[in-house]
Design a protein around this motif. Structure first.
Motif, PDB file in Angstrom:
ATOM      1  N   ALA A 297      -9.186  29.587  38.735  1.00 28.72           N
ATOM      2  CA  ALA A 297      -8.498  29.575  37.431  1.00 28.72           C
ATOM      3  C   ALA A 297      -9.121  28.542  36.503  1.00 28.72           C
ATOM      4  N   ILE A 298      -9.499  27.394  37.058  1.00 30.68           N
ATOM      5  CA  ILE A 298     -10.145  26.364  36.246  1.00 30.68           C
ATOM      6  C   ILE A 298     -11.535  26.837  35.836  1.00 30.68           C
ATOM      7  N   GLN A 299     -12.260  27.459  36.754  1.00 31.09           N
ATOM      8  CA  GLN A 299     -13.584  28.002  36.422  1.00 31.09           C
ATOM      9  C   GLN A 299     -13.483  28.972  35.255  1.00 31.09           C
ATOM     10  N   ALA A 300     -12.541  29.881  35.338  1.00 34.36           N
ATOM     11  CA  ALA A 300     -12.377  30.888  34.282  1.00 34.36           C
ATOM     12  C   ALA A 300     -11.999  30.229  32.954  1.00 34.36           C
ATOM     13  N   ALA A 301     -11.102  29.265  33.018  1.00 40.29           N
ATOM     14  CA  ALA A 301     -10.670  28.572  31.800  1.00 40.29           C
ATOM     15  C   ALA A 301     -11.837  27.815  31.170  1.00 40.29           C
ATOM     16  N   LEU A 302     -12.630  27.120  31.980  1.00 39.57           N
ATOM     17  CA  LEU A 302     -13.778  26.381  31.454  1.00 39.57           C
ATOM     18  C   LEU A 302     -14.809  27.325  30.839  1.00 39.57           C
ATOM     19  N   THR A 303     -15.012  28.460  31.470  1.00 38.39           N
ATOM     20  CA  THR A 303     -15.948  29.451  30.916  1.00 38.39           C
ATOM     21  C   THR A 303     -15.479  29.916  29.545  1.00 38.39           C
ATOM     22  N   GLU A 304     -14.188  30.226  29.432  1.00 38.73           N
ATOM     23  CA  GLU A 304     -13.635  30.652  28.141  1.00 38.73           C
ATOM     24  C   GLU A 304     -13.759  29.549  27.100  1.00 38.73           C
ATOM     25  N   LEU A 305     -13.481  28.329  27.501  1.00 39.97           N
ATOM     26  CA  LEU A 305     -13.560  27.211  26.560  1.00 39.97           C
ATOM     27  C   LEU A 305     -14.995  26.982  26.092  1.00 39.97           C
ATOM     28  N   MET A 306     -15.951  27.060  27.008  1.00 39.85           N
ATOM     29  CA  MET A 306     -17.353  26.857  26.626  1.00 39.85           C
ATOM     30  C   MET A 306     -17.837  27.962  25.698  1.00 39.85           C
ATOM     31  N   GLN A 307     -17.362  29.178  25.907  1.00 41.59           N
ATOM     32  CA  GLN A 307     -17.768  30.293  25.052  1.00 41.59           C
ATOM     33  C   GLN A 307     -17.105  30.239  23.684  1.00 41.59           C
ATOM     34  N   ALA A 308     -16.019  29.507  23.558  1.00 37.35           N
ATOM     35  CA  ALA A 308     -15.294  29.409  22.292  1.00 37.35           C
ATOM     36  C   ALA A 308     -16.047  28.580  21.259  1.00 37.35           C
ATOM     37  N   GLU A 309     -16.967  27.744  21.710  1.00 39.26           N
ATOM     38  CA  GLU A 309     -17.793  26.881  20.869  1.00 39.26           C
ATOM     39  C   GLU A 309     -16.974  26.143  19.811  1.00 39.26           C
ATOM     40  N   HIS A 310     -17.077  26.546  18.547  1.00 40.45           N
ATOM     41  CA  HIS A 310     -16.422  25.824  17.451  1.00 40.45           C
ATOM     42  C   HIS A 310     -14.897  25.980  17.460  1.00 40.45           C
ATOM     43  N   TYR A 311     -14.404  26.930  18.226  1.00 37.07           N
ATOM     44  CA  TYR A 311     -12.966  27.190  18.274  1.00 37.07           C
ATOM     45  C   TYR A 311     -12.346  26.700  19.579  1.00 37.07           C
TER      46      TYR A 311
ATOM     47  N   LEU B 277      -4.695  28.465  25.782  1.00 34.31           N
ATOM     48  CA  LEU B 277      -4.618  28.267  27.233  1.00 34.31           C
ATOM     49  C   LEU B 277      -3.372  27.475  27.602  1.00 34.31           C
ATOM     50  N   SER B 278      -3.090  26.422  26.838  1.00 32.13           N
ATOM     51  CA  SER B 278      -1.927  25.584  27.158  1.00 32.13           C
ATOM     52  C   SER B 278      -0.614  26.341  27.010  1.00 32.13           C
ATOM     53  N   LEU B 279      -0.579  27.314  26.116  1.00 26.21           N
ATOM     54  CA  LEU B 279       0.630  28.125  25.957  1.00 26.21           C
ATOM     55  C   LEU B 279       0.731  29.198  27.038  1.00 26.21           C
ATOM     56  N   ALA B 280      -0.415  29.803  27.363  1.00 29.42           N
ATOM     57  CA  ALA B 280      -0.418  30.896  28.343  1.00 29.42           C
ATOM     58  C   ALA B 280      -0.372  30.402  29.783  1.00 29.42           C
ATOM     59  N   ARG B 281      -1.116  29.333  30.079  1.00 30.94           N
ATOM     60  CA  ARG B 281      -1.223  28.804  31.442  1.00 30.94           C
ATOM     61  C   ARG B 281      -1.177  27.287  31.408  1.00 30.94           C
ATOM     62  N   PRO B 282      -0.016  26.701  31.159  1.00 29.93           N
ATOM     63  CA  PRO B 282       0.061  25.239  31.044  1.00 29.93           C
ATOM     64  C   PRO B 282      -0.420  24.509  32.292  1.00 29.93           C
ATOM     65  N   ASP B 283      -0.205  25.082  33.459  1.00 31.32           N
ATOM     66  CA  ASP B 283      -0.656  24.440  34.695  1.00 31.32           C
ATOM     67  C   ASP B 283      -2.179  24.337  34.746  1.00 31.32           C
ATOM     68  N   VAL B 284      -2.861  25.381  34.323  1.00 26.11           N
ATOM     69  CA  VAL B 284      -4.325  25.374  34.309  1.00 26.11           C
ATOM     70  C   VAL B 284      -4.826  24.444  33.213  1.00 26.11           C
ATOM     71  N   ALA B 285      -4.166  24.460  32.057  1.00 27.74           N
ATOM     72  CA  ALA B 285      -4.564  23.581  30.953  1.00 27.74           C
ATOM     73  C   ALA B 285      -4.488  22.116  31.373  1.00 27.74           C
TER      74      ALA B 285
ATOM     75  N   VAL C 189     -10.768  23.989  20.393  1.00 25.19           N
ATOM     76  CA  VAL C 189      -9.413  23.419  20.320  1.00 25.19           C
ATOM     77  C   VAL C 189      -8.374  24.536  20.236  1.00 25.19           C
ATOM     78  N   ALA C 190      -8.640  25.541  19.425  1.00 27.07           N
ATOM     79  CA  ALA C 190      -7.715  26.673  19.315  1.00 27.07           C
ATOM     80  C   ALA C 190      -7.621  27.411  20.648  1.00 27.07           C
ATOM     81  N   LYS C 191      -8.773  27.562  21.307  1.00 24.37           N
ATOM     82  CA  LYS C 191      -8.782  28.246  22.603  1.00 24.37           C
ATOM     83  C   LYS C 191      -8.008  27.443  23.646  1.00 24.37           C
ATOM     84  N   PHE C 192      -8.168  26.112  23.621  1.00 23.01           N
ATOM     85  CA  PHE C 192      -7.419  25.282  24.563  1.00 23.01           C
ATOM     86  C   PHE C 192      -5.921  25.372  24.271  1.00 23.01           C
ATOM     87  N   ARG C 193      -5.559  25.407  22.999  1.00 24.40           N
ATOM     88  CA  ARG C 193      -4.138  25.549  22.647  1.00 24.40           C
ATOM     89  C   ARG C 193      -3.584  26.866  23.201  1.00 24.40           C
TER      90      ARG C 193
END
Length: 93
Positions: free
Chosen positions: A32-46, A54-62, A48-52
Motif C-alpha cells: 500500500a505504501i509502495q502504491a501510494a509513493l508511486t502515485e505521489l511521485m507521478q503527481a509531480e506538481h500536484y 490519499l489522506s482522505l481515502a486512506r488515512p492509515d497509508v497517508a 500536495v493535492a494528491k497527498f490530500r
C-alpha cells in the motif's frame, strides 16, 4: 552535538545511516505504501493535492507515508550534521 564525544557521534551516525538503509525494505514490505509513493511521485506538481486525496481515502497509508518521509528527512539531516561536526573536529586536530 559539540558536547557529545566522538564515539557518541559515530554511534548516532551509524544509527541514522541504519535507519536510512532500512527504509527501502520497510517500503518493500508494504504494498500500500509502495502504491501510494508511486502515485505521489507521478503527481509531480500536484503532489500536495494528491497527498490530500490519499489522506482522505486512506488515512492509515497517508500516515505511514508521512512518517517514512519524516524519518528519512530527520535521518538525512542527522547524517549531514554529524558528518559536519566530525569534519570540524578532524580539521581542528
Amino acid at each position: 552535538m559539540s558536547d557529545m564525544s566522538t564515539k557518541e557521534l559515530i554511534e548516532r551516525l551509524d544509527e541514522a545511516r541504519a535507519t536510512l538503509a532500512e527504509l527501502p525494505s520497510h517500503i518493500d514490505q508494504e504494498p500500500a505504501i509502495q502504491a501510494a509513493l508511486t502515485e505521489l511521485m507521478q503527481a509531480e506538481h500536484y503532489i500536495v493535492a494528491k497527498f490530500r486525496q490519499l489522506s482522505l481515502a486512506r488515512p492509515d497509508v497517508a500516515v505511514k507515508v508521512l512518517m517514512s518521509a519524516v524519518s528519512a528527512l530527520v535521518s538525512l539531516h542527522e547524517v549531514d550534521a554529524i558528518t559536519a561536526e566530525l569534519r570540524r573536529r578532524a580539521d581542528q586536530n
